[in-house]
Design a protein around this motif. Structure first.
Motif, PDB file in Angstrom:
ATOM      1  N   ASP A 139       0.865  -1.177   0.000  1.00 53.45           N
ATOM      2  CA  ASP A 139       0.000   0.000   0.000  1.00 53.45           C
ATOM      3  C   ASP A 139       0.902   1.229   0.000  1.00 53.45           C
ATOM      4  O   ASP A 139       1.400   1.660   1.056  1.00 53.45           O
ATOM      5  N   GLU A 142      -0.332   4.279   2.152  1.00 51.24           N
ATOM      6  CA  GLU A 142      -0.072   4.106   3.581  1.00 51.24           C
ATOM      7  C   GLU A 142       1.403   4.276   3.892  1.00 51.24           C
ATOM      8  O   GLU A 142       1.784   4.845   4.931  1.00 51.24           O
ATOM      9  N   THR A 169      -2.173  -3.932  10.490  1.00 50.42           N
ATOM     10  CA  THR A 169      -3.553  -3.542  10.218  1.00 50.42           C
ATOM     11  C   THR A 169      -4.455  -4.765  10.170  1.00 50.42           C
ATOM     12  O   THR A 169      -3.982  -5.902  10.037  1.00 50.42           O
ATOM     13  N   LYS A 170      -5.759  -4.538  10.294  1.00 50.58           N
ATOM     14  CA  LYS A 170      -6.720  -5.635  10.244  1.00 50.58           C
ATOM     15  C   LYS A 170      -6.677  -6.315   8.881  1.00 50.58           C
ATOM     16  O   LYS A 170      -6.793  -7.538   8.776  1.00 50.58           O
ATOM     17  N   GLU A 171      -6.518  -5.499   7.811  1.00 50.50           N
ATOM     18  CA  GLU A 171      -6.444  -6.088   6.466  1.00 50.50           C
ATOM     19  C   GLU A 171      -5.221  -6.981   6.335  1.00 50.50           C
ATOM     20  O   GLU A 171      -5.280  -8.055   5.729  1.00 50.50           O
ATOM     21  N   GLY A 172      -4.097  -6.557   6.916  1.00 53.51           N
ATOM     22  CA  GLY A 172      -2.892  -7.378   6.851  1.00 53.51           C
ATOM     23  C   GLY A 172      -3.046  -8.688   7.602  1.00 53.51           C
ATOM     24  O   GLY A 172      -2.607  -9.741   7.145  1.00 53.51           O
ATOM     25  N   ASP A 174      -5.923 -10.258   8.204  1.00 49.68           N
ATOM     26  CA  ASP A 174      -6.841 -11.114   7.444  1.00 49.68           C
ATOM     27  C   ASP A 174      -6.128 -11.740   6.249  1.00 49.68           C
ATOM     28  O   ASP A 174      -6.360 -12.915   5.920  1.00 49.68           O
ATOM     29  N   ARG A 175      -5.267 -10.986   5.596  1.00 49.66           N
ATOM     30  CA  ARG A 175      -4.534 -11.526   4.447  1.00 49.66           C
ATOM     31  C   ARG A 175      -3.593 -12.637   4.879  1.00 49.66           C
ATOM     32  O   ARG A 175      -3.470 -13.664   4.198  1.00 49.66           O
ATOM     33  N   THR A 178      -5.716 -15.782   5.726  1.00 51.47           N
ATOM     34  CA  THR A 178      -6.181 -16.434   4.496  1.00 51.47           C
ATOM     35  C   THR A 178      -5.062 -17.229   3.838  1.00 51.47           C
ATOM     36  O   THR A 178      -5.263 -18.359   3.380  1.00 51.47           O
TER      37      THR A 178
END
Length: 237
Positions: A139, A142, A169-172, A174-175, A178
């Protein structure tokens, strides 16, 4: 009589002197031209030596980097032109690609990082690392915000205390979760052990011999089935 002969010799002598002077002037002119050519050749040779010295001091892959940078500049310029016209760059790029180039790039893409099977653990780990790094999409927005916020402190040194300072981060997260789930699923699929059959005939002396016998049975079993049965019954000739 003598004065007449002297008068006749004077024009001849004058003509010979003029011819000699003309030859000398011609030689001097050629000499000056050769001198200029020599100076020009010396100057060009010096320039070539300087350029060669510059090329030798450059990194070994400088030409490839230069071509890559020039290509990237052309791509950026093309993107700006498409944005100014309100067009989609990816669509315009696809329209300019011929069918032959598309097929060649597709073949090249398939050849990139081919799966050659397991050779050793180091190669498997490198392949896994390359696969994971290709999936990373940084990103940049960011990153620019963090760089403005922390400045030089964003780049750690040997005196930096890193433990507990980074909050993902929350996105990191979750990635990462996954990706780990995908790895677990793939590992379970490929590390599944074959069930052992206690009733199967033991016709091997070790694991290596068992694998060899399975391969031999798969390829030649239908041709040797009758011979094997005769040997087991003791009726083989």
């Amino acid at each position: 009589g003598s004065s007449g002969s002297e008068d006749e010799e004077r024009p001849g002598a004058a003509a010979a002197a003029a011819a000699a002077a003309q030859k000398r002037e011609e030689r001097l002119r050629k000499f000056r031209e050769l001198h200029l050519k020599r100076n020009e050749a010396r100057k060009l040779n010096h320039q070539e030596v300087v350029e060669e010295d510059k090329r030798l001091k450059l990194p070994p892959n400088w030409e490839a980097k230069k071509a890559r940078l020039e290509w990237e500049l052309k791509v950026e310029e093309k993107k700006r032109e498409c944005a100014a016209r309100g067009e989609d760059y990816e669509r315009v790029k696809l329209l300019e690609i011929s069918a032959e180039d598309a097929e060649r790039w597709e073949r090249k893409k398939k050849r990139k990082n081919p799966d050659l099977g397991f050779s050793d653990y180091a190669a498997a780990q490198l392949r896994q690392y390359q696969r994971l790094t290709r999936q990373i999409k940084p990103d940049l927005e960011e990153y620019e915000k963090l760089k403005e916020q922390y400045g030089e402190a964003l780049y750690p040194t040997s005196d930096s205390l890193l433990h507990g300072t980074h909050v993902p981060t929350k996105e990191g997260i979750d990635r990462m979760v996954t990706d780990l789930e995908k790895q677990i699923e793939k590992r379970e699929k490929y590390s599944r052990r074959r069930p052992y059959n206690d009733d199967a005939d033991i016709d091997y002396i070790n694991e290596r011999n068992a694998k060899f016998n399975k391969k031999a049975e798969r390829f030649y079993g239908k041709y040797t089935a009758e011979i094997k049965q005769n040997l087991e019954r003791g009726t083989a000739v």
